[in-house]
Design a protein around this motif. Structure first.
Motif, short mmCIF file in Angstrom:
data_model
loop_
_atom_site.label_atom_id
_atom_site.label_comp_id
_atom_site.label_asym_id
_atom_site.label_seq_id
_atom_site.Cartn_x
_atom_site.Cartn_y
_atom_site.Cartn_z
N ALA A 115 -26.41 3.87 7.19
CA ALA A 115 -25.25 3.15 7.72
C ALA A 115 -24.23 2.86 6.63
CB ALA A 115 -25.70 1.84 8.38
N LEU A 116 -24.70 2.71 5.40
CA LEU A 116 -23.78 2.40 4.30
C LEU A 116 -22.96 3.60 3.85
CD1 LEU A 116 -25.93 0.04 2.07
CD2 LEU A 116 -23.97 -0.56 3.49
N ALA A 117 -23.53 4.80 3.93
CA ALA A 117 -22.79 5.99 3.47
C ALA A 117 -21.52 6.21 4.28
CB ALA A 117 -23.70 7.21 3.51
N PRO A 118 -21.57 6.21 5.63
CA PRO A 118 -20.29 6.37 6.35
C PRO A 118 -19.39 5.14 6.19
CG PRO A 118 -22.09 6.11 7.90
CD PRO A 118 -22.70 6.25 6.55
N ALA A 119 -19.99 3.97 5.97
CA ALA A 119 -19.17 2.77 5.78
C ALA A 119 -18.38 2.86 4.48
CB ALA A 119 -20.06 1.53 5.79
N VAL A 120 -18.99 3.42 3.44
CA VAL A 120 -18.27 3.58 2.17
C VAL A 120 -17.12 4.57 2.33
CG1 VAL A 120 -18.50 4.52 -0.17
CG2 VAL A 120 -20.19 2.91 0.69
N GLY A 121 -17.38 5.70 2.99
CA GLY A 121 -16.30 6.65 3.25
C GLY A 121 -15.20 6.05 4.09
N TRP A 122 -15.57 5.27 5.09
CA TRP A 122 -14.60 4.61 5.96
C TRP A 122 -13.77 3.60 5.17
CZ3 TRP A 122 -13.65 -0.41 7.41
CH2 TRP A 122 -12.87 -0.61 8.56
N PHE A 123 -14.44 2.77 4.38
CA PHE A 123 -13.74 1.71 3.66
C PHE A 123 -12.80 2.28 2.59
CE2 PHE A 123 -13.31 -1.79 0.65
CZ PHE A 123 -12.90 -2.80 1.50
N VAL A 124 -13.24 3.30 1.86
CA VAL A 124 -12.38 3.90 0.83
C VAL A 124 -11.15 4.52 1.47
CG1 VAL A 124 -12.27 5.80 -0.83
CG2 VAL A 124 -14.21 4.24 -0.85
N THR A 125 -11.33 5.18 2.59
CA THR A 125 -10.19 5.82 3.27
C THR A 125 -9.20 4.77 3.80
OG1 THR A 125 -11.59 7.65 3.90
CG2 THR A 125 -9.53 7.40 5.11
N VAL A 126 -9.71 3.73 4.41
CA VAL A 126 -8.82 2.68 4.93
C VAL A 126 -8.10 2.00 3.77
CG1 VAL A 126 -8.78 0.45 6.12
CG2 VAL A 126 -10.09 2.32 7.06
N PHE A 127 -8.80 1.76 2.67
CA PHE A 127 -8.16 1.13 1.51
C PHE A 127 -7.05 2.02 0.95
CE2 PHE A 127 -7.88 0.11 -3.01
CZ PHE A 127 -7.60 -1.25 -2.93
N LEU A 128 -7.31 3.34 0.87
CA LEU A 128 -6.27 4.24 0.37
C LEU A 128 -5.07 4.30 1.33
CD1 LEU A 128 -8.40 7.18 -1.05
CD2 LEU A 128 -7.08 5.47 -2.32
N LEU A 129 -5.34 4.23 2.62
CA LEU A 129 -4.23 4.25 3.58
C LEU A 129 -3.45 2.93 3.55
CD1 LEU A 129 -5.96 6.02 6.59
CD2 LEU A 129 -4.21 6.95 5.06
N LEU A 130 -4.10 1.85 3.13
CA LEU A 130 -3.41 0.56 3.02
C LEU A 130 -2.49 0.50 1.81
CD1 LEU A 130 -6.08 -2.10 3.89
CD2 LEU A 130 -4.05 -1.53 5.16
N SER A 131 -2.80 1.29 0.79
CA SER A 131 -2.01 1.20 -0.44
C SER A 131 -0.55 1.60 -0.21
CB SER A 131 -2.64 2.05 -1.54
OG SER A 131 -2.64 3.40 -1.15
N GLY A 132 -0.31 2.40 0.78
CA GLY A 132 1.07 2.75 1.13
C GLY A 132 1.69 3.77 0.21
N ARG A 133 2.95 3.99 0.46
CA ARG A 133 3.71 4.96 -0.32
C ARG A 133 4.74 4.20 -1.15
NH1 ARG A 133 5.65 8.99 4.29
NH2 ARG A 133 7.46 7.76 3.80
N PRO A 134 5.38 4.89 -2.10
CA PRO A 134 6.38 4.19 -2.93
C PRO A 134 7.56 3.65 -2.11
CG PRO A 134 5.79 6.28 -3.94
CD PRO A 134 5.12 6.23 -2.61
N GLU A 135 7.82 4.25 -0.96
CA GLU A 135 8.94 3.78 -0.14
C GLU A 135 8.60 2.50 0.60
OE1 GLU A 135 7.68 7.01 0.46
OE2 GLU A 135 9.06 7.94 -0.93
N GLY A 136 7.35 2.11 0.61
CA GLY A 136 6.96 0.89 1.29
C GLY A 136 6.32 1.11 2.63
N ASP A 137 6.23 2.34 3.10
CA ASP A 137 5.61 2.62 4.39
C ASP A 137 4.10 2.73 4.22
OD1 ASP A 137 8.12 2.74 5.44
OD2 ASP A 137 8.26 4.93 5.27
N TYR A 138 3.40 2.43 5.28
CA TYR A 138 1.97 2.69 5.31
C TYR A 138 1.59 3.07 6.72
CZ TYR A 138 1.93 -2.29 6.61
OH TYR A 138 2.18 -3.49 7.18
N VAL A 139 0.38 3.53 6.90
CA VAL A 139 -0.03 4.16 8.14
C VAL A 139 -0.18 3.15 9.27
CG1 VAL A 139 -1.86 5.55 9.20
CG2 VAL A 139 -1.14 5.99 6.86
N PHE A 140 -0.60 1.96 8.98
CA PHE A 140 -0.84 0.98 10.04
C PHE A 140 0.46 0.54 10.68
CE2 PHE A 140 -4.56 0.64 7.35
CZ PHE A 140 -5.57 0.73 8.28
N GLY A 141 0.36 0.28 11.98
CA GLY A 141 1.56 -0.07 12.74
C GLY A 141 2.01 -1.50 12.55
N ASP A 142 1.11 -2.46 12.69
CA ASP A 142 1.50 -3.85 12.53
C ASP A 142 0.39 -4.60 11.78
OD1 ASP A 142 -0.36 -3.69 14.52
OD2 ASP A 142 0.60 -5.17 15.82
#
Length: 178
Positions: A115-142
């Motif tokens: 259960a931890l292996a997919p959770a680590v992959g999930w958490f790392v991916t969500v964290f990277l998507l939260l970091s956003g881009r230099p323009e200030g956009d990120y994947v999450f809607g609200d």
């Protein structure tokens, strides 16, 4: 009890004789070694096999955990896009997909690392998507969807990883379950 010392419990309690029985299983009395209850002294010492983290690494199991981590990253990416597109329903679908992956990994491998292996992959991916881009956009809607997706996914991962035992099927034990 019959009083006959060669039968029943008395025979089991009787001390063993050091000499071989004559004609036992077709062998001559001189060809058999005397039987004793002493442990073998010429046996090499055995090192007990490790369990859990002390067990020898299994390449197939490691590849399975790596595959589950990659699958966790893909589910996180899909969940991020779905929850941002259809807020209330998409969030439920994304969290249900994450929960299915975490619990499925736990059941498939039978270990908490499953259960931890997919959770680590999930958490790392969500964290990277939260970091956003230099323009200030990120994947999450609200922000509400972001918080609920992060907290909900983390809570589901913790619940699946800390369950004490994977339930066993009743039919596997030969019971009907009724």
């Amino acid at each position: 009890m019959s009083g006959n010392p060669g039968k029943g419990r008395d025979r089991a309690r009787a001390p063993r004789t050091d000499g071989p029985r004559a004609g036992a299983r077709g062998t001559a009395p001189s060809s058999r070694a005397p039987r004793t209850n002493a442990p073998r002294t010429n046996a090499p010492p055995r090192v007990p096999e490790g369990i859990g983290f002390t067990a020898r690494p299994n390449p197939a199991r490691i590849a399975g955990y790596f595959g589950l981590a990659v699958l966790g990253a893909l589910v996180a990416l899909a969940g991020t896009l779905v929850q941002a597109a259809w807020f209330p329903g998409g969030l439920i679908i994304a969290l249900a997909g994450s929960a299915g992956l975490f619990y499925g990994g736990r059941v498939l491998t039978g270990t908490q690392i499953g259960a931890l292996a997919p959770a680590v992959g999930w958490f790392v991916t969500v964290f990277l998507l939260l970091s956003g881009r230099p323009e200030g956009d990120y994947v999450f809607g609200d922000e509400l969807g972001l918080v609920l997706f992060m907290l909900g996914g983390t809570a589901v991962a913790v619940m699946c990883a800390t369950t004490s035992k994977v339930p066993q099927s009743a039919t596997r034990n030969g019971r009907s379950g009724i």
